[in-house]
Design an enzyme around this catalytic site. Structure first.
Site, short mmCIF file in Angstrom:
data_model
loop_
_atom_site.label_atom_id
_atom_site.label_comp_id
_atom_site.label_asym_id
_atom_site.label_seq_id
_atom_site.Cartn_x
_atom_site.Cartn_y
_atom_site.Cartn_z
N ASP A 82 -1.22 -18.02 2.64
CA ASP A 82 -2.35 -18.87 2.22
C ASP A 82 -2.64 -19.92 3.29
OD1 ASP A 82 0.14 -19.92 1.58
OD2 ASP A 82 -0.43 -20.65 -0.41
N ASP B 247 -9.76 -9.06 8.15
CA ASP B 247 -11.18 -9.25 7.84
C ASP B 247 -11.56 -10.73 7.96
OD1 ASP B 247 -11.35 -6.53 7.26
OD2 ASP B 247 -12.66 -6.85 5.53
N ASP C 79 -4.41 -6.48 5.94
CA ASP C 79 -5.73 -5.97 5.59
C ASP C 79 -6.68 -7.15 5.35
OD1 ASP C 79 -7.78 -4.29 4.85
OD2 ASP C 79 -7.02 -3.90 2.84
N TYR D 227 0.80 -1.23 0.00
CA TYR D 227 0.00 0.00 0.00
C TYR D 227 0.83 1.29 0.00
CZ TYR D 227 -4.20 -2.84 0.89
OH TYR D 227 -5.24 -3.74 0.81
N LYS E 90 4.79 -14.50 2.27
CA LYS E 90 4.87 -15.40 1.11
C LYS E 90 6.34 -15.46 0.69
CE LYS E 90 2.21 -17.25 -1.31
NZ LYS E 90 1.77 -18.69 -1.34
C1 IPM Z 1 -8.78 -1.10 6.60
C2 IPM Z 1 -9.52 -0.63 5.40
C3 IPM Z 1 -8.67 0.33 4.61
C4 IPM Z 1 -7.40 -0.35 4.20
C5 IPM Z 1 -9.38 0.92 3.39
C6 IPM Z 1 -10.62 1.64 3.76
C7 IPM Z 1 -8.44 1.77 2.58
O1 IPM Z 1 -9.90 -1.71 4.61
O2 IPM Z 1 -8.43 -0.28 7.45
O3 IPM Z 1 -8.55 -2.30 6.71
O4 IPM Z 1 -7.36 -1.00 3.17
O5 IPM Z 1 -6.43 -0.27 4.90
MG MG Z 2 -9.53 -3.56 5.43
#
Ligand code: IPM
Ligand code: MG
Length: 361
Positions: free
Chosen positions: A227, A255, A251, A141, A195
């Site tokens: 993975d 999730d 990221d 990023y 990885k």
């Molecule tokens: C997070 C979010 C952000 C990221 C987005 C909103 C840019 O998904 O904080 O995990 O990708 O870091």
């Molecule tokens: Mg995120």
């Protein structure tokens, strides 16, 4: 006998952000009344996609200045799918400025199964309790807004530096030092997720992780390819204590972790650097349910708890966490199958606030 005061910038954000932040502030007021001893001086600033749509910028320079000077910042989710920059990315996202810009290099994402919450896994509260430490200032990023873009191809590159990896690895080992180990075996463990079988950048990340880990002989070092880690977090989450990884991997896997404990609507985070820190839920602004009093405020309330802890208000932080667990455990706060609180956002905040008051007496 003075009150301990802390300067806090508050950003409500887009979509469901304002509802969530309002619920968290209701809980904060209950904590200040009940626990006493401290006060947060809240300085409200607007930032995100709606601001960008109106003004052409997503965070004003005065707001950035206020954030730099504050003791901490708490924000709701920002971003709206229809507010985009010319390169197609979301215009409302202020992570670039607040993460790379303020050098908040450790993105700390606790994944904890709370009582009474429906989860897709067969697991009991206490069995899932780990922290993902996501590197927050480099990795893939860092290419944000800097990719090479032509009509026929686009390239984003991943940057891993020694300094960036050392400090986030150290953060992870320090964090593990203060925890009581993985639920499965009580072992203090830091898992490096990468990885390194494919990319040299990840092999470097792993090497630097190892060098840092040598300074923590009491903590087990473990390695997993990303993975395989995705599978392991679903199949044997009890095994994990602290995990550290590159930005993009963190990221995604945070999730995934959220999904295993009833949804990302329950997941707080802290973005922590040496000089600045800000706190936010890990999820987005869910504009489809905005303004309907349906969103789950637990992520934001637990975000408040993380911020209080960071500010040194440990008892208040614990009180907020205990109130969330207590409200869920007693069935006064029920999270439905869709991850949304039965009775609505505002009522959920009020319930947690009243449990705060009860626990404090
Ligand atoms: C997070 C979010 C952000 C990221 C987005 C909103 C840019 O998904 O904080 O995990 O990708 O870091
Ligand atoms: Mg995120």
């Amino acid at each position: 006998m003075g009150l301990r005061t802390h300067q806090v910038v508050l950003i409500k954000g887009d979509g469901i952000g304002p509802e969530l932040v309002d619920a968290a502030v209701a809980v904060l007021e209950a904590v200040e009344r009940s626990a006493g001893g401290f006060h947060l001086e809240l300085d409200l600033h607007e930032a995100g996609a709606e601001l960008y749509r109106r003004s052409g910028y997503n965070l004003g320079s005065q707001s950035l200045q206020a954030i730099r000077q504050a003791d901490a910042t708490m924000k709701g989710p920002v971003g709206l799918p229809d507010v985009r920059l010319p390169d197609g990315t979301e215009a409302g996202v202020i992570g670039g400025v607040l993460r790379t810009g303020l050098d908040t290099y450790a993105n700390v994402r606790p994944i904890r199964l709370l009582p009474g919450v429906p989860t897709p896994l067969k697991a009991e509260p206490g069995e899932i309790d780990y922290v993902i430490v996501r590197e927050n200032t480099e990795g893939l990023y860092l290419s944000r807004g800097k990719g090479i873009v032509t009509d026929s191809a686009v390239a984003d590159t991943m940057m891993i530096t020694r300094k960036g990896t050392e400090r986030v690895a150290r953060y992870a080992f320090e964090l593990a030092s203060g925890r009581s180990g993985a639920p499965a075996d009580g072992t203090r463990r830091v898992t490096c997720v990468d990885k390194s079988n494919v990319l040299a950048s990840f092999a470097f990340f792993r090497r630097v992780f190892d060098e840092v880990g040598e300074g923590y002989p009491g903590i087990e070092r473990e390695y997993l390819y990303a993975d395989a880690a995705a599978q392991a977090l679903v199949v044997r989450p009890q095994h994990f204590d602290v995990l550290v990884m590159e930005n993009f991997l963190g990221d995604i896997l945070s999730d995934l972790g959220g999904g295993t404990i009833g949804g990302i609507g329950l997941c707080p985070s802290g973005n922590i650097g040496d000089d600045h820190a800000y706190f936010e839920p890990i999820h987005g602004s869910a504009p489809d349910i905005a303004g309907q009093d349906r969103a789950n405020p637990i992520s934001q309330v637990l975000t408040l708890a993380m911020m209080l802890d960071h500010l040194g208000e440990r008892a208040a932080a614990r009180l907020v966490g205990d109130a969330v667990s207590g409200a869920l455990e007693s069935g006064r706060l029920v999270i439905g199958d869709g991850g949304q609180p039965v009775g609505g956002t505002r009522a959920a905040g009020e319930t947690i606030a009243s449990v705060v008051a009860e626990l404090a007496h």
